[in-house]
Design an enzyme around this catalytic site. Sequence first.
Site, PDB file in Angstrom:
ATOM      1  N   ALA A  20     -62.791 -89.251   1.621  1.00 36.12           N
ATOM      2  CA  ALA A  20     -63.705 -87.471   1.515  1.00 36.12           C
ATOM      3  C   ALA A  20     -63.373 -86.827   0.177  1.00 36.12           C
ATOM      4  O   ALA A  20     -64.532 -86.578  -1.010  1.00 36.12           O
ATOM      5  CB  ALA A  20     -63.763 -86.468   2.744  1.00 36.12           C
ATOM      6  N   GLU A 120     -67.442-101.064  18.871  1.00 31.47           N
ATOM      7  CA  GLU A 120     -66.162-100.344  19.374  1.00 31.47           C
ATOM      8  C   GLU A 120     -66.349 -99.053  20.171  1.00 31.47           C
ATOM      9  O   GLU A 120     -68.050 -99.356  20.774  1.00 31.47           O
ATOM     10  CB  GLU A 120     -65.511 -99.259  18.446  1.00 31.47           C
ATOM     11  CG  GLU A 120     -65.380 -99.904  17.055  1.00 31.47           C
ATOM     12  CD  GLU A 120     -64.430 -99.731  16.101  1.00 31.47           C
ATOM     13  OE1 GLU A 120     -64.346 -98.176  16.138  1.00 31.47           O
ATOM     14  OE2 GLU A 120     -64.048-100.270  14.783  1.00 31.47           O
ATOM     15  N   HIS A 237     -55.477 -91.992  20.606  1.00 32.69           N
ATOM     16  CA  HIS A 237     -55.721 -93.372  20.226  1.00 32.69           C
ATOM     17  C   HIS A 237     -54.889 -94.367  21.634  1.00 32.69           C
ATOM     18  O   HIS A 237     -53.919 -94.207  21.664  1.00 32.69           O
ATOM     19  CB  HIS A 237     -55.697 -94.021  18.789  1.00 32.69           C
ATOM     20  CG  HIS A 237     -56.447 -95.073  18.595  1.00 32.69           C
ATOM     21  ND1 HIS A 237     -56.219 -96.144  19.251  1.00 32.69           N
ATOM     22  CD2 HIS A 237     -56.919 -95.832  17.798  1.00 32.69           C
ATOM     23  CE1 HIS A 237     -56.901 -96.705  18.977  1.00 32.69           C
ATOM     24  NE2 HIS A 237     -57.909 -97.554  17.733  1.00 32.69           N
ATOM     25  N   ARG A 284     -63.402 -93.087  24.115  1.00 31.62           N
ATOM     26  CA  ARG A 284     -61.920 -93.032  23.727  1.00 31.62           C
ATOM     27  C   ARG A 284     -60.942 -92.337  24.250  1.00 31.62           C
ATOM     28  O   ARG A 284     -59.498 -92.650  25.024  1.00 31.62           O
ATOM     29  CB  ARG A 284     -61.267 -92.674  22.187  1.00 31.62           C
ATOM     30  CG  ARG A 284     -60.289 -93.099  21.292  1.00 31.62           C
ATOM     31  CD  ARG A 284     -60.862 -92.993  20.190  1.00 31.62           C
ATOM     32  NE  ARG A 284     -61.083 -94.336  19.348  1.00 31.62           N
ATOM     33  CZ  ARG A 284     -60.901 -94.471  18.293  1.00 31.62           C
ATOM     34  NH1 ARG A 284     -61.153 -93.633  17.322  1.00 31.62           N
ATOM     35  NH2 ARG A 284     -61.381 -95.917  17.038  1.00 31.62           N
ATOM     36  N   HIS A 345     -54.132 -89.655  17.109  1.00 34.09           N
ATOM     37  CA  HIS A 345     -54.956 -90.057  16.051  1.00 34.09           C
ATOM     38  C   HIS A 345     -55.988 -89.554  15.412  1.00 34.09           C
ATOM     39  O   HIS A 345     -56.335 -89.629  14.145  1.00 34.09           O
ATOM     40  CB  HIS A 345     -56.002 -91.022  16.748  1.00 34.09           C
ATOM     41  CG  HIS A 345     -56.461 -91.705  15.996  1.00 34.09           C
ATOM     42  ND1 HIS A 345     -55.432 -93.157  14.929  1.00 34.09           N
ATOM     43  CD2 HIS A 345     -57.787 -92.586  15.424  1.00 34.09           C
ATOM     44  CE1 HIS A 345     -56.849 -93.580  14.809  1.00 34.09           C
ATOM     45  NE2 HIS A 345     -57.867 -93.509  14.947  1.00 34.09           N
ATOM     46  N   ARG A 380     -64.572 -87.296  19.204  1.00 28.42           N
ATOM     47  CA  ARG A 380     -65.400 -88.442  17.998  1.00 28.42           C
ATOM     48  C   ARG A 380     -65.398 -89.902  18.681  1.00 28.42           C
ATOM     49  O   ARG A 380     -64.988 -89.917  19.217  1.00 28.42           O
ATOM     50  CB  ARG A 380     -64.259 -88.710  17.481  1.00 28.42           C
ATOM     51  CG  ARG A 380     -64.867 -89.109  16.545  1.00 28.42           C
ATOM     52  CD  ARG A 380     -64.209 -89.081  14.966  1.00 28.42           C
ATOM     53  NE  ARG A 380     -62.738 -89.794  14.769  1.00 28.42           N
ATOM     54  CZ  ARG A 380     -62.021 -90.566  14.310  1.00 28.42           C
ATOM     55  NH1 ARG A 380     -63.227 -91.788  14.284  1.00 28.42           N
ATOM     56  NH2 ARG A 380     -61.100 -90.835  15.075  1.00 28.42           N
TER      57      ARG A 380
END
Length: 533
Positions: A20, A120, A237, A284, A345, A380
Amino acid sequence: MTTTIKSVRSDYLIIGSGIAGLSLALKVSKNGSVSLITKRKIFDSATWRAQGGVACVVSEADSFEEHIHDTMVSGVGLCNKRMVERMVREGPQRIKELIELGVEFSKKNYLSSEFELALEGGHSKRRVLHAGDITGNEIERVLIRNIKKRENIAIYEDHTAIDLILNDDKVCCGVYSLSNDSGDIKIFEAKLTVLACGGAGMVYLYTSNPGVSTGDAIAMAYRAGADIANMEFVQFHPTCLYNSGSGLSFLISEAVRGEGAILKLKNGKTFMDKYSPLRELAPRDIVARAIDSELRIRKENFVYLDISVKSKNFIIKRFPNIYSKCFECGIDISKDMIPVVPAAHFFCGGIAIDERGRTSIENLYALGEAACSGVHGANRLASNSMLEGIVYAERVYRDSLQFVKKEYSKINLRSFKNADFLINSESDVFMHEWEEIRRTSWNCLGISRSNEKLLKAQKKIGILKDEIEQYFKKASFSVNGIELRNIIFISEMIMISAICRKESRGAHFNIDYPFILSDAKDTIININKVKHF
Ligand code: SIN
């Protein structure tokens, strides 16, 4: 040792050197001077270690609607739909820019122009662009190479931001920072300050994050009075390499499960079908909680991930980094199962920003993991974070154009000029507090929370914070001490936000409130007043 104060002025001040911050620096350097400060070396960032990739709609078989839908499902009712739509729709253009700069994403084969897209957890389609299993490294390499060619970007490595400088009208004018080597305090003055220095995995005993992830941006913004959102949503994670020694865990990318790897218990039995019909590819939070729950029931330290169904050639070509790291640890993943555990994570919350990247403090922007833009909600979707980083870099760039033509805001530097800053170069004076905070966060603010654990955290964090703040009142700085102060603030923010949320949603799970409330709202906290909407 006392030190002198130096002053540096530039149109833009960017703190942080992940995807970013670097993307923004490249863009804004066309219009003004940039100071880019980073706590260690320029490549020391979470991006550098990112394995998975960047989720983006680039194939005919996929659609914006499906990516938006998957993101919203993963975020469990807390995503801001407008923000998600913008991120997903603006993604392809931002990816094109990365490719034009020189980023090489993996292709189907040497002759093909078609990308090899990974799958994923939580994605209904293959849509993750990657560069083998070192995607972040490839992106950073290219961004850094381009940044170094720009004359009006001054890079300050080994500079640790201490706190934001606000003038009497509460306008942000920059930061003061410690030069790690010389011990000088520098005042970085800017028309626009951008916080882009990542998340805070180091708050936890076990994390996939690099050592620099101490929540500096979020802690500084909080102390300055900015609104902070959704800090209870810390994503764990599910699969980090089990390593009984160090707190820094090596990631076994979710893409490994995307290619067919199965989670197994020590007795060789599978278990994910008990937790979700999507099994290993569930979002996740579900997979991490499933593993945590199996470990608790069985009083074991790890579960296994098994990718041995795939050929050795495939594994080495697709996951060269993971293969060689595991091999160094004595595990040949083409035939051995990999011992894995969840680890902290990603922070789905952070400094609240609007669609232009603006925070609640004038002239202060935030980007990347440090920010909460509304796109991640309560959890997320995998590989959406680098996408968010590049999309919001463009948004901040566009919004900032009107400001760089303005004068610098008035800043009162008297207080700094008169101060004698004491530098404490001993790096190990705080080891006990570090250990205590990380262990408390892991035990009480981890994957599975309860009212009792939150109360325990409240007591411990209160005592530790008082001790650390007392030390700081003496104006005695070391990098270690600055980071310690930041992690105690972050731990406190997670604790306050987790107490405010009387339900279980996404990455926040409290056994005393196991249900989802129908009227989901963000948790906004501010150092001046704790409020919950
Ligand atoms: C991974 O490779 O599993 C991490 C990807 C991400 O966190 O988005």
